[in-house]
Design a protein around this motif. Sequence first.
Motif, PDB file in Angstrom:
ATOM      1  N   ARG A   1       1.033 -39.991  26.449  1.00 40.64           N
ATOM      2  CA  ARG A   1       1.597 -41.334  26.402  1.00 40.64           C
ATOM      3  C   ARG A   1       0.975 -42.049  25.206  1.00 40.64           C
ATOM      4  O   ARG A   1      -0.220 -42.374  25.201  1.00 40.64           O
ATOM      5  CB  ARG A   1       1.300 -42.074  27.710  1.00 40.64           C
ATOM      6  CG  ARG A   1       2.102 -43.351  27.854  1.00 40.64           C
ATOM      7  CD  ARG A   1       2.049 -43.872  29.268  1.00 40.64           C
ATOM      8  NE  ARG A   1       0.714 -44.217  29.679  1.00 40.64           N
ATOM      9  CZ  ARG A   1       0.365 -44.514  30.924  1.00 40.64           C
ATOM     10  NH1 ARG A   1       1.259 -44.461  31.877  1.00 40.64           N
ATOM     11  NH2 ARG A   1      -0.880 -44.836  31.219  1.00 40.64           N
ATOM     12  N   LEU A   2       1.770 -42.291  24.205  1.00 36.35           N
ATOM     13  CA  LEU A   2       1.248 -42.699  22.895  1.00 36.35           C
ATOM     14  C   LEU A   2       0.703 -44.116  22.870  1.00 36.35           C
ATOM     15  O   LEU A   2       0.000 -44.482  21.922  1.00 36.35           O
ATOM     16  CB  LEU A   2       2.339 -42.533  21.830  1.00 36.35           C
ATOM     17  CG  LEU A   2       2.895 -41.100  21.706  1.00 36.35           C
ATOM     18  CD1 LEU A   2       3.899 -41.029  20.563  1.00 36.35           C
ATOM     19  CD2 LEU A   2       1.773 -40.104  21.503  1.00 36.35           C
ATOM     20  N   THR A   3       1.007 -44.921  23.880  1.00 36.83           N
ATOM     21  CA  THR A   3       0.421 -46.268  23.914  1.00 36.83           C
ATOM     22  C   THR A   3      -1.104 -46.193  24.034  1.00 36.83           C
ATOM     23  O   THR A   3      -1.797 -47.152  23.667  1.00 36.83           O
ATOM     24  CB  THR A   3       0.984 -47.064  25.104  1.00 36.83           C
ATOM     25  OG1 THR A   3       0.821 -46.298  26.306  1.00 36.83           O
ATOM     26  CG2 THR A   3       2.452 -47.387  24.888  1.00 36.83           C
ATOM     27  N   ALA A   4      -1.620 -45.073  24.534  1.00 35.72           N
ATOM     28  CA  ALA A   4      -3.073 -44.911  24.658  1.00 35.72           C
ATOM     29  C   ALA A   4      -3.744 -44.748  23.310  1.00 35.72           C
ATOM     30  O   ALA A   4      -4.968 -44.854  23.204  1.00 35.72           O
ATOM     31  CB  ALA A   4      -3.396 -43.700  25.548  1.00 35.72           C
ATOM     32  N   LEU A   5      -2.943 -44.505  22.263  1.00 39.75           N
ATOM     33  CA  LEU A   5      -3.519 -44.248  20.938  1.00 39.75           C
ATOM     34  C   LEU A   5      -3.367 -45.417  19.988  1.00 39.75           C
ATOM     35  O   LEU A   5      -3.756 -45.330  18.823  1.00 39.75           O
ATOM     36  CB  LEU A   5      -2.851 -43.008  20.321  1.00 39.75           C
ATOM     37  CG  LEU A   5      -2.830 -41.736  21.191  1.00 39.75           C
ATOM     38  CD1 LEU A   5      -2.142 -40.610  20.439  1.00 39.75           C
ATOM     39  CD2 LEU A   5      -4.242 -41.331  21.589  1.00 39.75           C
ATOM     40  N   GLU A   6      -2.818 -46.519  20.476  1.00 44.12           N
ATOM     41  CA  GLU A   6      -2.528 -47.648  19.577  1.00 44.12           C
ATOM     42  C   GLU A   6      -3.788 -48.206  18.929  1.00 44.12           C
ATOM     43  O   GLU A   6      -3.746 -48.701  17.800  1.00 44.12           O
ATOM     44  CB  GLU A   6      -1.808 -48.756  20.361  1.00 44.12           C
ATOM     45  CG  GLU A   6      -0.397 -48.391  20.779  1.00 44.12           C
ATOM     46  CD  GLU A   6       0.257 -49.484  21.604  1.00 44.12           C
ATOM     47  OE1 GLU A   6       1.491 -49.439  21.760  1.00 44.12           O
ATOM     48  OE2 GLU A   6      -0.465 -50.390  22.095  1.00 44.12           O
ATOM     49  N   GLN A   7      -4.913 -48.141  19.611  1.00 42.93           N
ATOM     50  CA  GLN A   7      -6.137 -48.745  19.083  1.00 42.93           C
ATOM     51  C   GLN A   7      -7.004 -47.751  18.332  1.00 42.93           C
ATOM     52  O   GLN A   7      -8.110 -48.085  17.894  1.00 42.93           O
ATOM     53  CB  GLN A   7      -6.950 -49.356  20.239  1.00 42.93           C
ATOM     54  CG  GLN A   7      -6.170 -50.401  21.031  1.00 42.93           C
ATOM     55  CD  GLN A   7      -6.990 -50.999  22.151  1.00 42.93           C
ATOM     56  OE1 GLN A   7      -8.175 -51.284  21.975  1.00 42.93           O
ATOM     57  NE2 GLN A   7      -6.376 -51.194  23.316  1.00 42.93           N
ATOM     58  N   ALA A   8      -6.554 -46.510  18.160  1.00 42.86           N
ATOM     59  CA  ALA A   8      -7.343 -45.486  17.474  1.00 42.86           C
ATOM     60  C   ALA A   8      -7.433 -45.771  15.982  1.00 42.86           C
ATOM     61  O   ALA A   8      -6.482 -46.250  15.364  1.00 42.86           O
ATOM     62  CB  ALA A   8      -6.726 -44.111  17.706  1.00 42.86           C
ATOM     63  N   HIS A   9      -8.593 -45.488  15.383  1.00 41.07           N
ATOM     64  CA  HIS A   9      -8.768 -45.665  13.947  1.00 41.07           C
ATOM     65  C   HIS A   9      -7.979 -44.611  13.173  1.00 41.07           C
ATOM     66  O   HIS A   9      -7.498 -44.880  12.065  1.00 41.07           O
ATOM     67  CB  HIS A   9     -10.246 -45.575  13.571  1.00 41.07           C
ATOM     68  CG  HIS A   9     -11.078 -46.672  14.154  1.00 41.07           C
ATOM     69  ND1 HIS A   9     -11.653 -46.604  15.406  1.00 41.07           N
ATOM     70  CD2 HIS A   9     -11.405 -47.903  13.656  1.00 41.07           C
ATOM     71  CE1 HIS A   9     -12.314 -47.718  15.652  1.00 41.07           C
ATOM     72  NE2 HIS A   9     -12.179 -48.535  14.616  1.00 41.07           N
ATOM     73  N   GLU A  10      -7.872 -43.407  13.749  1.00 41.30           N
ATOM     74  CA  GLU A  10      -7.084 -42.346  13.128  1.00 41.30           C
ATOM     75  C   GLU A  10      -6.439 -41.521  14.235  1.00 41.30           C
ATOM     76  O   GLU A  10      -7.040 -41.298  15.282  1.00 41.30           O
ATOM     77  CB  GLU A  10      -7.937 -41.446  12.233  1.00 41.30           C
ATOM     78  CG  GLU A  10      -7.112 -40.393  11.497  1.00 41.30           C
ATOM     79  CD  GLU A  10      -7.954 -39.511  10.586  1.00 41.30           C
ATOM     80  OE1 GLU A  10      -7.383 -38.944   9.632  1.00 41.30           O
ATOM     81  OE2 GLU A  10      -9.168 -39.389  10.830  1.00 41.30           O
ATOM     82  N   ILE A  11      -5.218 -41.066  13.967  1.00 44.22           N
ATOM     83  CA  ILE A  11      -4.485 -40.254  14.939  1.00 44.22           C
ATOM     84  C   ILE A  11      -4.066 -38.961  14.254  1.00 44.22           C
ATOM     85  O   ILE A  11      -3.538 -38.989  13.128  1.00 44.22           O
ATOM     86  CB  ILE A  11      -3.234 -40.992  15.464  1.00 44.22           C
ATOM     87  CG1 ILE A  11      -3.634 -42.316  16.126  1.00 44.22           C
ATOM     88  CG2 ILE A  11      -2.469 -40.109  16.448  1.00 44.22           C
ATOM     89  CD1 ILE A  11      -2.446 -43.202  16.475  1.00 44.22           C
ATOM     90  N   LEU A  12      -4.319 -37.833  14.923  1.00 44.34           N
ATOM     91  CA  LEU A  12      -3.853 -36.533  14.447  1.00 44.34           C
ATOM     92  C   LEU A  12      -2.699 -36.092  15.329  1.00 44.34           C
ATOM     93  O   LEU A  12      -2.825 -36.074  16.556  1.00 44.34           O
ATOM     94  CB  LEU A  12      -4.970 -35.489  14.504  1.00 44.34           C
ATOM     95  CG  LEU A  12      -6.268 -35.773  13.755  1.00 44.34           C
ATOM     96  CD1 LEU A  12      -7.228 -34.608  13.931  1.00 44.34           C
ATOM     97  CD2 LEU A  12      -5.991 -36.025  12.277  1.00 44.34           C
ATOM     98  N   VAL A  13      -1.599 -35.720  14.713  1.00 48.97           N
ATOM     99  CA  VAL A  13      -0.452 -35.187  15.451  1.00 48.97           C
ATOM    100  C   VAL A  13      -0.396 -33.691  15.181  1.00 48.97           C
ATOM    101  O   VAL A  13      -0.177 -33.267  14.032  1.00 48.97           O
ATOM    102  CB  VAL A  13       0.864 -35.862  15.027  1.00 48.97           C
ATOM    103  CG1 VAL A  13       2.036 -35.249  15.795  1.00 48.97           C
ATOM    104  CG2 VAL A  13       0.793 -37.364  15.269  1.00 48.97           C
ATOM    105  N   LEU A  14      -0.628 -32.906  16.237  1.00 43.70           N
ATOM    106  CA  LEU A  14      -0.616 -31.450  16.109  1.00 43.70           C
ATOM    107  C   LEU A  14       0.749 -30.900  16.498  1.00 43.70           C
ATOM    108  O   LEU A  14       1.328 -31.321  17.511  1.00 43.70           O
ATOM    109  CB  LEU A  14      -1.688 -30.822  17.004  1.00 43.70           C
ATOM    110  CG  LEU A  14      -3.144 -31.181  16.716  1.00 43.70           C
ATOM    111  CD1 LEU A  14      -4.067 -30.508  17.728  1.00 43.70           C
ATOM    112  CD2 LEU A  14      -3.525 -30.767  15.297  1.00 43.70           C
TER     113      LEU A  14
END
Length: 580
Positions: free
Chosen positions: A530-543
Amino acid sequence: MQIFWQLRWYFFQEWRRYGGAISILAVVALLELVPPKAIGWVVDHVVSGELNTSMLMWCLLGLIALWAVVYVLRIIWRVWLFTAAAKLGTVIRNRLYRHFSFHPPAFFERYKTGDLMARSTNDVNSVVLTAGEGVLTAADSLLTGIVVLFVMTTQYSWELTVLALLPMPLMAIVVFFLGRQLHTRFGVSQAAFSNLTDKTQESLNGVRMIRAFGLERRQQDEFNSVVDDTGQKNLAVEKVDALFNPVIQITIGMSFFLSVAGGAYMVSVGRLTLGDLTAFTLYQGLMIWPMLAMAWLFNILERGSAAWKRLQHIFDETPEIVSGEIPLTQQVQSLVVNIEQFCWGEQPHPVLKDVSFTLPHGQMLGIAGPVGSGKSTLLALLLRQQTLHQGTIHYGEVTIEQADLDHWRSRFAVVSQTPFLFSRSIADNIALGKPEASREEIRQAARLACIDEDIIQFPQGYETLVGEKGITLSGGQKQRIAIARALLLNAEILVLDDALSAVDGKTEHQILSNLRHSQQRQTVIVIAHRLTALEQAHEILVLQHGVVAERGDHQALLKANSWYAEMYQYQQLEQAIEGA
């Protein structure tokens, strides 16, 4: 007797108890030679008419005192011997637990839980029986047999002794072949018990699913089949076991018949007195135990040998992950990951390839991607549950292979999607990694995980028992309690492996905000579908397919209008429809 040689390390370790017990046993064997001699003396004096009441009373008092001493000595050596044997069970079980804890998840894929439980209980008990009853039977029968045979041969008649021992070789041959069969069948029965234990554990864990799908009858039939198979294999063991005693009893009967017949002839020709024959038969009675013990000893040794073989098979499994020797300093460092390629086992296609990132202390890293993209594999490599052969993972200047394994893993606190809770109170579950934590510290961690308000509404609050695996709690409550448990550890790196999937969007946002603004300033790795959990991340990796297909922060990935943006928009639409 090979099992005794295999357990020599423990006998040397507990040589005082075993040596003391066997020494006292030798004294008891010598003292037990006195009563038959005394009874023979009484018989001869009765026949000659020289026995009076005073002599008989003194003889009885002496025998009573002797038996009292033997009784006390038997208590002492049994306590020493069986204390040492019971301690062996503790040593082996602790060794098994340590051995289990050093193995990666692949080990537990090869061995089922029920099998490991059976080896830790039944097999260990069989080995303990060998170190207790086995040593007792071997030492007692050997010492008693040698001493009694020596007296019978030197003090009475070696010809009569040989005559009494004539059936023994036949018994030894039969017992040898029965022991071989017992060893094989007992190993098979223990494997069947492992299967039964695993089936029981599997059925109990899945009882909700079984009821939900109406599979009770089918599961009962399968369980009955496993029980019947285990019963048949145990029955095969008992059939061999049942053959031991008749062989021994026939041998004893033949031995007594030959000794009494031969002894009667010697008395008739004056080579023995009636008292000597009486004493000889009493000594021969003392030989009954060594003869019975031989069958019992073979039984114990074969069971213990088969059990130890199964345990040794586990101990011979060398842990695939070997700890380094460099302890990590208390100073926080950046985590630098550079994975060139990683493959599972002998598979030719890499699960991860060209994955690299640097995670400074205090920042949040998000990891997203479709199912099978390599997210869980990446986490396994970070925790060193798998070995990375092509690439490096650094913590500061220390590589993951060089670091002390306990130090490395202590840097992480991991919360999985399906957290495990113990059958204890909520407070005990939160304080699992920090038992000395105060109630205020526990509550503070619960507040950060947004579970404190739920807990205080329970009738018993933090003392509420959660049931086995947290059965009395909802999925979201279990996840938040697990998050609170991880936060209380205050580990440097917090890993949330889809650990917010069972909570609503508002609670998810609040928990992540609490983590960012917490004074603990932890480094956070969030793996989420659930991508809303990543909104506050400084960097996101999509594998995708094991490679980094996209990277950047939330806004940058939305502007890229690729998989991340499409999936985020789809989830937003889905949430809006559900809300409507």
